[in-house]
Design a protein around this motif. Structure first.
Motif: not given
Lengths: 379, 379
Positions: B289-290, B253, B309-313
């Protein structure tokens, strides 16, 4: 008219040499004969958009720029820092024409009736290589401007208007109900504000300076927050609660702003939450970075749960994704509202050689909101 | 058997007080009578997953942790820094049960035949509040473990196995052909490696230490790169060219890693590019990012074009999205391969009170790859 145009003209070119020198110069290039379905355009107005600057300057350090020669022999040079040369690999040694869009008069036409019908008309095109005195393009690439519209008024028909419309289109297609825009006092931002007011779409305008806030408020903007205000985070959160915006388009790219927007969206969503969720709000929050006014690193603290995304956004892939019919409807709206919703304003008009003067390059290279240049290749 | 279970049991609770004190303690709570479709589970094994730590510790600063009392009267406390209290608003003053998953023996059952059929069986559940001696849960939440499987072997049936399987599922559904995983030597990472080897899916394992690289190579991993190596960027790019991976799952992260992965993906894609594109590769590159092993800021340089793209999972929203049938197929695979593909390993086993000792908290709070604790609430 077909016989009186010269067989060649000047064209602005950008070249990055393997030794790290950027060279901008004017080349005399032949004007191709139009095929049956083509026309020759005398370019009369072509804007320097932020989207042109990447190709124009590459990764050059603009503090090293200098210029020599006069008129069509003007040559500007700058250094590309060693660390940035890696990203220039694919264009090294290639002399590249620049300029996404522009407008001018059709001075010669191929034999097809569609081409012939354009002869003498003022048209806008999105064809690349527009920093040229003459351009041979397909007739069906031309958007004929309404009678009484000048080339200068139609020069920015595509990039900014379609970008603003496609931001709203993205909002609808991805299920958001309002949006946030940074660098909101730009030409593009003013357009977006006019679209959102006309279409009753909630818009939170983020600006950097009090005078930009005043400008947007004078244009009827309902939500304007300034990063210069000490209460920025609270102001932004309040505007997000009021609009319900969970999507932002960010022109700055670098710095903390994208993450601050996601954090404020999370705060706004949590104000209505009834139960603690260890992973934060379950509503997806998205920031699309579509520009790089701040070329520094993007940084964020991830204090906005797990339902979030940050990503790049570009007009052309989006237009391809929505398909020809939807894209054509957007173009038609631009043509109809060219002097109102989609009006552009320029700081000044320069010649091709004038665009290579250090003071002009400093002006548009700064990517400042208030500054926008138009090239008239006839000058 | 129905008559011999106690009517109450200990349960671990996490509380953030309005004054900023985090308190972890054991409460004696009544064991609810099972309804017709419910069973009472004696919890015998429940892991401390990274996904439990957020709820357990909130935003507390673990360097301030201390512990008092003995046995069921053990109380651990720590301070939540003032700046982080804002994110604790929704849970302030609420005593919260913790523990996503675990396994144990069904010691009492409601009257429904499905519930009665579980009596005496060892089952795994993903039901929350598993850091408890007894849990009353729906019969249909129970996954009966294959004969000969212990509660300890089945304790981590859900979170890690389904997360690893859903990473591969995400890859397929979003059109990528291979994937990257960081913190790849974790229990989860080892599982993902076994899945990818079994299913012939390309996987690039990113680790931080030479011994982690050796561990994964000993398990047959084909591509392992270490951030500790001076040639990390080149090693990573080479592995990305070999696999064609354009999707990454990042457990860290914070820091530069997510951006470095996108940059290496862009370099890998450009190695096969034939023409310069000012906007970089047109292939979409994604990092999810998990986790948050590095709680610092995420930083990246945006040197990877515009298609990114970058994102939460998160596992649970993803499982909801793919629907019940697809999720059930994944669960069935876990049950079948529990002792092979989905085997978990623990550093040590502690009691509920043992989990509140400062040295234990320091161990799992560190979120270190090599360390994983199992709670046995019977101890």
């Amino acid at each position: 008219m077909n016989t009186r145009i010269p067989t060649d003209g000047l064209q602005l070119r950008s070249l990055v040499r393997p030794d790290g020198e950027l060279e901008l110069s004017l080349h005399r290039v032949a004007t191709p004969e139009p095929a049956a379905d083509e026309v020759v355009l005398r370019v009369e107005a072509t804007p320097i958009n932020p989207s042109d600057i990447g190709l124009l300057f590459g990764a050059a350090d603009l503090s090293t720029v200098s210029s020599a020669g006069v008129g069509e022999h003007t040559v500007a040079t700058a250094r590309v820092p060693g660390a940035a040369m890696k990203s220039m690999g694919a264009r090294l040694g290639q002399s590249m024409a620049v300029g996404n869009e522009g407008a001018g008069t059709v001075v010669r036409a191929g034999s097809d009736s569609a081409a012939q019908a354009l002869l003498g008309r003022t048209v806008a095109v999105l064809a690349g290589a527009m920093y040229s005195q003459y351009r041979t393009v397909k007739a069906d690439q031309c958007l004929p401007l309404p009678p009484g519209t000048s080339a200068a008024e139609g020069a920015s028909c595509f990039v900014n208007p379609l970008t603003a419309l496609c931001m709203v289109e993205t909002m609808k297609r991805e299920g958001h109900k309002a949006l946030v825009h940074t660098a909101a006092a730009s030409n593009l931002g003013q357009m977006l504000n006019r679209i959102c007011l006309a279409d009753s779409v909630g818009l939170v305008n983020i600006v950097r300076k009090p005078e930009q806030e005043a400008l947007l408020r004078a244009q009827g903007a309902l939500h304007v927050v300034s990063t210069a205000s000490p209460g920025f985070a609270e102001d932004l959160t309040r505007a997000l609660v009021a609009t319900g915006a969970t999507l932002a388009f960010d022109a700055t790219g670098g710095g903390l702003l994208a993450g601050q927007i996601l954090g404020a969206m999370e705060s706004a969503l949590n104000q209505t939450a009834t139960e603690y969720s260890r992973y934060g709000s379950t509503t997806h929050k998205q920031v699309y970075i579509y520009g790089g006014l701040d070329t520094g690193r993007t940084e964020f603290a991830r204090n906005f749960g797990m339902a979030w995304g940050i990503g790049g956004w570009l007009l052309f892939p989006f237009l391809q994704r929505i398909g020809g019919e939807a894209a054509q409807a957007l173009r038609q709206r631009v043509a109809t509202e060219l002097k109102t919703t989609f009006a552009s304003h320029y700081t000044r008009v320069v010649s091709l050689a004038g665009a290579l003067q250090p003071e002009a390059m400093a002006e548009y290279g700064r990517r400042a909101t208030a500054s926008k240049l138009l090239i008239d290749p006839r000058l």
